[in-house]
Design an enzyme around this catalytic site. Structure first.
Site, PDB file in Angstrom:
ATOM      1  N   CYS A   1       0.901  -1.399  -0.406  1.00  0.00           N
ATOM      2  CA  CYS A   1       0.382  -0.086  -0.235  1.00  0.00           C
ATOM      3  C   CYS A   1       0.745   1.301  -0.144  1.00  0.00           C
ATOM      4  O   CYS A   1       0.175   1.989  -0.582  1.00  0.00           O
ATOM      5  CB  CYS A   1      -0.987   0.007   1.301  1.00  0.00           C
ATOM      6  SG  CYS A   1      -0.265  -0.191   3.131  1.00  0.00           S
TER       7      CYS A   1
ATOM      8  N   ASP B   1      -7.819   5.630  -1.289  1.00  0.00           N
ATOM      9  CA  ASP B   1      -7.082   4.488  -0.441  1.00  0.00           C
ATOM     10  C   ASP B   1      -6.647   3.139  -1.868  1.00  0.00           C
ATOM     11  O   ASP B   1      -7.425   2.916  -2.825  1.00  0.00           O
ATOM     12  CB  ASP B   1      -7.982   3.844  -0.068  1.00  0.00           C
ATOM     13  CG  ASP B   1      -7.894   2.863   0.944  1.00  0.00           C
ATOM     14  OD1 ASP B   1      -7.232   2.391   0.971  1.00  0.00           O
ATOM     15  OD2 ASP B   1      -8.843   2.223   2.004  1.00  0.00           O
TER      16      ASP B   1
ATOM     17  N   HIS C   1      -6.111   0.840  -1.301  1.00  0.00           N
ATOM     18  CA  HIS C   1      -6.606  -1.417   0.059  1.00  0.00           C
ATOM     19  C   HIS C   1      -7.795  -1.488  -0.950  1.00  0.00           C
ATOM     20  O   HIS C   1      -8.758  -2.457  -0.935  1.00  0.00           O
ATOM     21  CB  HIS C   1      -6.464  -1.327   1.027  1.00  0.00           C
ATOM     22  CG  HIS C   1      -5.628  -0.781   1.418  1.00  0.00           C
ATOM     23  ND1 HIS C   1      -4.963   0.607   2.116  1.00  0.00           N
ATOM     24  CD2 HIS C   1      -4.405  -1.165   2.474  1.00  0.00           C
ATOM     25  CE1 HIS C   1      -4.332   0.897   2.828  1.00  0.00           C
ATOM     26  NE2 HIS C   1      -3.759  -0.144   2.952  1.00  0.00           N
TER      27      HIS C   1
END
Length: 408
Positions: A115, A349, A351
């Site tokens: 990430c 994000d 993820h």
């Protein structure tokens, strides 16, 4: 036969982990994001005012079900649309799966560990967008993003997981997952300027492709990270990623990238003479020229937790036109911070595990590289370790940015 069996087990484990991480993080993409009507919203140096009651439905098409957005006047609605278009136009880089195997490992996905590399890619991508396209550029098809693209990440994940497990039981090598139908963007005639911009739009994304030949792809970044003692599968911190990005730009061989350099601050200190030396260095052509510089400043905003006294500093930084975002996040969970409203940070994000896209193919699909919805997080939850990025096209820009940052 034994090695083949081991490879099959690793494949199944990899697919299971990809599906698991999607289920773990999918709620983040499905939850609703609320924006205040009374406070300005800042996105990478640009300010927007919504001035409306009720929920702002992220970047999805506005509903005609009696929601307050149906009553917004043209001027204010335009400002909301401008924010949506601006946010969607930023390049979104997330976990991927089924990409070419990473050298020295059996990994074909970065789920669960990549990430911070992804948020570093997003920051660098924003710097390159400023360099080649300018801050005013927006993707003409941004508002054509289908609202169903965020429809049910969870249902898609369950289908992937089910297919993988069924494949393992039936010894099928390649589990089949029917893709969700995607609405094609509306076709229209583009002028010369738009065509030029779209070429660079695609080129920038291709530099971040998940293949060994991509200049800023995961494979290359991991190779540069080895010199810092990091391997594929390790967790990378914001400071380490800053140095990896610097090395990646230094080693890039595409002639288009010779006019860009990266400077990483030492001990939170930016030495002006060093930055200017980098900007005035010779280009590979042998001709003297000024390079644009992306300045990366690894910082720690507190001890174990972020000191709230830094809130106004962070907001001030994200308000500057020179800012290209922050590699940050929550503990062990990296986000790309691109703006704020009140005391909440706006972020993208990484993820969400998406399928590998071959960016070497002409007209490769762009939708998965653009985020359909912004998210907000309280500043108090921010991990104190982060890397702040700035872009300066000229020495004069650097001097002006220095003055503004000093005021912040």
């Amino acid at each position: 036969m034994e090695a083949t069996g081991t490879d099959e087990v690793e494949k199944i484990k990899s697919k299971f982990m990809s599906a698991w991480h999607n289920m773990k993080y999918s709620w983040v993409l499905k939850t609703k994001t609320y924006f205040s009507r009374n406070s300005p919203v800042f996105l990478l140096g640009k300010c927007y005012h919504f001035k409306t009651e009720g929920e702002y439905r992220a970047l999805h098409s506005f509903h005609t079900d009696g929601s307050n957005f149906d009553q917004i006047n043209t001027e204010i609605s335009g400002n909301v649309e401008e924010f949506r278009r601006d946010f969607i136009s930023r390049i979104w880089l997330t976990y991927r799966e089924e990409f070419p195997q990473i050298k020295g490992s059996a990994l074909t996905t970065d789920c669960g560990w990549g990430c911070t590399l992804r948020t570093g890619q997003m920051l660098l991508a924003q710097g390159l967008m400023l360099h080649f396209l300018g801050r005013a550029w927006v993707w003409p098809e941004a508002l054509d993003m289908d609202s169903c693209d965020s429809e049910s990440w969870t249902s898609s994940t369950v289908r992937k997981l089910t297919a993988s497990l069924e494949a393992s039981l039936t010894a099928e090598r390649d589990p089949k997952v029917l893709p969700r139908p995607r609405r094609r963007p509306s076709s229209r005639a583009w002028d010369g300027s738009e065509m030029r911009n779209e070429i660079y739009h695609r080129k920038i994304i291709s530099w971040f492709g998940d293949s060994p030949v991509a200049a800023f792809g995961l494979h290359q970044l991991i190779e540069y990270g080895k010199k810092s003692g990091k391997m594929a599968g390790d967790w990378y911190g914001p400071a380490v990623v800053a140095h990896i990005l610097r090395k990646a730009v230094e080693e890039a061989r595409d002639p288009e990238l010779q006019g860009v350099t990266v400077y990483v601050a030492q001990d939170c200190t930016v030495y002006s003479s060093d930055v200017i030396d980098r900007q005035c260095s010779f280009l590979d052509s042998g001709k003297a020229g000024t390079k644009a510089v992306i300045i990366l400043v690894p910082v720690r905003l507190g001890g174990e937790r972020t000191n709230t006294d830094y809130l106004e500093f962070v907001k001030g930084i994200l308000s500057l036109e020179y800012c290209v975002g922050i590699i940050g996040g929550k503990p062990k969970q990296s986000y790309y911070f691109a703006g704020f409203q009140d005391d909440s940070l706006i972020y993208m994000d990484p993820h969400y595990c998406q399928s590998f896209v071959d960016v070497s193919i002409k007209d490769f699909p762009l939708e998965s590289f653009h985020c359909p919805s912004p998210k907000k997080m309280s500043f108090k939850k921010m991990d104190p370790s982060c890397t702040i990025g700035f872009y300066c096209r000229t020495v004069q820009d650097f001097e002006k940015a220095s003055e503004e940052i000093t005021k912040v």
